[in-house]
Design a protein around this motif. Structure first.
Motif, mmCIF file in Angstrom:
data_model
loop_
_atom_site.group_PDB
_atom_site.id
_atom_site.type_symbol
_atom_site.label_atom_id
_atom_site.label_comp_id
_atom_site.label_asym_id
_atom_site.label_seq_id
_atom_site.Cartn_x
_atom_site.Cartn_y
_atom_site.Cartn_z
ATOM 1 N N HIS A 14 -50.716 50.221 12.040
ATOM 2 C CA HIS A 14 -51.525 49.003 12.107
ATOM 3 C C HIS A 14 -52.823 49.350 12.810
ATOM 4 C CE1 HIS A 14 -52.883 45.152 13.885
ATOM 5 N NE2 HIS A 14 -52.616 44.753 12.656
ATOM 6 N N ASP A 16 -55.911 47.834 14.615
ATOM 7 C CA ASP A 16 -56.399 46.634 15.293
ATOM 8 C C ASP A 16 -57.870 46.427 14.939
ATOM 9 O OD1 ASP A 16 -57.676 45.004 17.318
ATOM 10 O OD2 ASP A 16 -55.873 45.249 18.513
ATOM 11 N N GLU A 18 -60.022 44.464 16.319
ATOM 12 C CA GLU A 18 -60.881 44.196 17.470
ATOM 13 C C GLU A 18 -61.266 45.473 18.212
ATOM 14 O OE1 GLU A 18 -59.272 41.161 19.965
ATOM 15 O OE2 GLU A 18 -58.794 39.895 18.253
#
Length: 65
Positions: A14, A16, A18
């Protein structure tokens, strides 16, 4: 992604959006990774990627064809 079998070794991770941090969720077969990705919450799935020894593809791109 190149044509591969369900038994090929992949990394499911995954990314992220941000902070750009990649978190590995699974090292296993493509079949295991696809099952694990499908089990993740829907809002997490856009950040899922499958990596083989020579390719990376977004999970949603792969399943949506």
């Amino acid at each position: 992604m190149r044509t591969i079998s369900n038994d090929v070794a992949v990394r499911l991770y995954h990314l992220d959006d941000e902070g750009g941090v990649a978190t590995t969720l699974l090292y296993g077969s493509l079949a295991e990774a696809l099952a694990a990705a499908a089990a993740q919450p829907e809002d997490m799935q856009p950040g899922l990627y499958l990596q083989t020894s020579n390719d990376v593809v977004a999970y949603l791109d792969l399943i949506e064809g």
